[in-house]
Write an enzyme that holds these catalytic residues in place. Structure first.
Site, PDB file in Angstrom:
ATOM      1  N   LYS A 107       3.050 -15.401   3.555  1.00 15.02           N
ATOM      2  CA  LYS A 107       3.213 -16.356   2.187  1.00 15.02           C
ATOM      3  C   LYS A 107       4.884 -16.472   2.080  1.00 15.02           C
ATOM      4  O   LYS A 107       5.105 -16.323   0.888  1.00 15.02           O
ATOM      5  CB  LYS A 107       2.471 -15.522   1.162  1.00 15.02           C
ATOM      6  CG  LYS A 107       2.169 -16.262   0.025  1.00 15.02           C
ATOM      7  CD  LYS A 107       1.026 -17.350   0.304  1.00 15.02           C
ATOM      8  CE  LYS A 107       1.081 -18.373  -0.892  1.00 15.02           C
ATOM      9  NZ  LYS A 107       0.633 -19.715  -0.721  1.00 15.02           N
ATOM     10  N   TYR A 148       0.720  -1.249  -0.121  1.00 19.15           N
ATOM     11  CA  TYR A 148       0.140  -0.004   0.006  1.00 19.15           C
ATOM     12  C   TYR A 148       0.982   1.246   0.038  1.00 19.15           C
ATOM     13  O   TYR A 148       0.293   2.437   0.159  1.00 19.15           O
ATOM     14  CB  TYR A 148      -0.974  -0.062   1.411  1.00 19.15           C
ATOM     15  CG  TYR A 148      -2.079  -1.096   1.057  1.00 19.15           C
ATOM     16  CD1 TYR A 148      -1.897  -2.403   0.815  1.00 19.15           C
ATOM     17  CD2 TYR A 148      -3.358  -0.891   0.838  1.00 19.15           C
ATOM     18  CE1 TYR A 148      -2.499  -3.403   0.940  1.00 19.15           C
ATOM     19  CE2 TYR A 148      -4.164  -1.802   0.869  1.00 19.15           C
ATOM     20  CZ  TYR A 148      -3.885  -2.920   0.727  1.00 19.15           C
ATOM     21  OH  TYR A 148      -4.669  -4.065   0.732  1.00 19.15           O
ATOM     22  N   ASP A 170      -6.216  -6.962   4.835  1.00 20.50           N
ATOM     23  CA  ASP A 170      -7.294  -6.162   4.235  1.00 20.50           C
ATOM     24  C   ASP A 170      -8.185  -7.397   3.790  1.00 20.50           C
ATOM     25  O   ASP A 170      -9.488  -7.222   3.840  1.00 20.50           O
ATOM     26  CB  ASP A 170      -6.590  -5.631   2.796  1.00 20.50           C
ATOM     27  CG  ASP A 170      -7.723  -4.636   2.306  1.00 20.50           C
ATOM     28  OD1 ASP A 170      -9.087  -4.400   2.741  1.00 20.50           O
ATOM     29  OD2 ASP A 170      -7.259  -3.825   1.220  1.00 20.50           O
ATOM     30  N   ASP A 213      -3.145 -18.720   3.046  1.00 17.60           N
ATOM     31  CA  ASP A 213      -4.193 -19.379   2.194  1.00 17.60           C
ATOM     32  C   ASP A 213      -4.715 -20.158   3.054  1.00 17.60           C
ATOM     33  O   ASP A 213      -5.946 -20.679   3.298  1.00 17.60           O
ATOM     34  CB  ASP A 213      -3.694 -20.170   0.829  1.00 17.60           C
ATOM     35  CG  ASP A 213      -2.213 -20.657   1.170  1.00 17.60           C
ATOM     36  OD1 ASP A 213      -1.459 -20.284   1.997  1.00 17.60           O
ATOM     37  OD2 ASP A 213      -1.967 -21.509   0.230  1.00 17.60           O
ATOM     38  N   ASP A 232     -12.125  -8.758   5.814  1.00 24.08           N
ATOM     39  CA  ASP A 232     -13.395  -8.715   5.200  1.00 24.08           C
ATOM     40  C   ASP A 232     -14.157 -10.067   5.224  1.00 24.08           C
ATOM     41  O   ASP A 232     -15.433 -10.432   5.625  1.00 24.08           O
ATOM     42  CB  ASP A 232     -13.604  -8.559   3.671  1.00 24.08           C
ATOM     43  CG  ASP A 232     -13.622  -7.216   3.327  1.00 24.08           C
ATOM     44  OD1 ASP A 232     -13.361  -6.322   4.382  1.00 24.08           O
ATOM     45  OD2 ASP A 232     -14.242  -6.847   2.292  1.00 24.08           O
TER      46      ASP A 232
END
Ligand SMILES: NC(=O)c1ccc[n+]([C@@H]2O[C@H](COP(=O)([O-])OP(=O)(O)OC[C@H]3O[C@@H](n4cnc5c(N)ncnc54)[C@H](O)[C@@H]3O)[C@@H](O)[C@H]2O)c1
Length: 351
Positions: A188, A137, A245, A221, A249
């Site tokens: 990751k 970001y 982010d 994941d 959600d």
């Protein structure tokens, strides 16, 4: 001592849900003499389109120096497709005020709202800490041969030792302070070798200073799979800006939807920003249908941050009571509009 709060309703459903939150804050402020002083700023898409200015010169410094907290609605407007004003205001505050902790409690408030079979309030109760000032970001990168068949786009994902360490340390401090048993770090590092290596090494080093808190690592994941399969595995999760982010959600869905979720953007000891996690939901604007609970719980988080823990708990109790009575907006099973759903909570708030 007066606590100064900047109120920034923003765009779309932002003003409607912030109005509901303000009624709760003003009631508590009046009845319990909290000494809160509110200043409203109408920075928004409308203002930007009218004046060409997203935030007036000096506004960021004013917030930094003169305020204790910012209470914000949402930004985003289809008339400004590049999101320039939102980037200046919301991302601007996150970065320039160095609000490095994105604090996202994921707590199911009623078994009825669970989207998962056999998982209820006991299982869905954890906290996500998203790094809020680095990662993908930061806007580093660029295009080469843009618009041609040979176009190349590079988007950097930036992690600094200082940035990674402070968010991981915050997660462990929180776990210790709140009696949470474990911290999970998700990344990751099997493909993002350099950044991932920094995150994992830092995680292990910080964890060694907190032998009383368990720690474990998951690839992001696998984290998303486990959040749906076995959310009870988690107490505190810490992750980077982009993974956070996405995962927050998913967390909102586990809480009953975007309208239920509150967040804090914190720099401990400094001015910090509190907002519902949803966006401006343009299709709902002005229709009195948006759920105000995320905004009201964000107000509660802000009060806790400002030292009013009992008032935060009182708001949470009122929200739970309104949900139990079915006095909510439609998307979580009630039949009320935004205003009436806010009033249902207000009525249950002890003075
Ligand atoms: N923090 C922010 O200000 C923020 C966050 C996300 C998106 N945005 C911006 O908001 C605009 C709309 O984005 P979007 O549609 O992807 O996301 P959104 O969160 O605004 O809405 C997505 C959907 O979620 C539901 N929803 C959201 N808030 C709700 C509420 N309070 N009550 C009931 N249902 C609710 C609605 O069905 C809505 O259509 C875009 O401009 C986007 O960039 C801003």
């Amino acid at each position: 001592m007066t606590k100064r709060i900047a109120v920034v309703p923003g765009d779309g459903i932002g003003p409607e849900v912030i109005d509901a939150g303000m009624r709760v804050l003003e009631k508590l402020n009046g009845e319990r003499n909290l000494g809160l002083a509110f200043t409203r700023f109408n920075w928004s898409a409308d203002e930007y389109l009218r004046t060409g200015v997203s935030m007036p010169p000096g506004a960021m410094d004013d917030i930094r120096v003169n305020y204790d907290a910012v209470y914000l609605g949402a930004f985003g407007d289809p008339r400004i497709p590049d999101m320039k004003h939102a980037a200046d205001i919301l991302l601007g505050m996150r970065f320039e005020l160095d609000l490095y902790v994105n604090y996202r409690p994921v707590k199911l408030l009623s078994d009825r709202l669970s989207p998962l079979k056999d998982k209820g309030m006991r299982e869905i109760d954890f906290v996500i800490f998203r790094e809020n000032t680095e990662g993908a970001y930061v806007g580093m990168g660029g295009n080469f041969k843009k618009g041609t068949q040979d176009e190349i786009a590079v988007q950097e994902d930036v992690s600094t030792r200082r940035g990674v360490e402070r968010i991981i340390r915050y997660a462990f401090d929180f776990a210790r302070r709140m009696g949470r048993k474990s911290v999970c770090m998700a990344d990751k590092n099997n493909v993002m070798r350099f950044g991932g290596d920094l995150w994992l090494r830092t995680f292990e080093e910080v964890a060694a200073e907190y032998p009383d808190v368990e720690h474990f690592h998951l690839f992001v994941d696998a984290l998303t799979m486990q959040l749906v399969r076995a959310p009870e595995m988690f107490e505190v999760i810490v992750t980077n800006n982009m993974f956070g982010d996405i995962v927050t959600d998913l967390g909102a869905a586990l809480q009953g939807g975007l309208g239920m979720a509150a967040s804090g953007n914190l720099h401990p000891g400094r001015v910090s920003l509190f907002e519902p996690i949803h966006g401006s939901a343009p299709k709902y604007t002005g229709q009195n249908v948006a759920n105000p609970i995320g905004a009201i719980l964000s107000a509660a988080m802000m009060l806790e941050y400002l030292g009013f823990g009992e008032e935060c708990a009182a708001i949470e109790r009122a929200v739970v009571a309104a949900i139990e009575a079915g006095e909510t907006t439609k998307e979580i099973g009630g039949s009320l509009g935004t205003k009436a759903a806010g009033e249902a909570i207000l009525r249950r708030l002890e003075g």
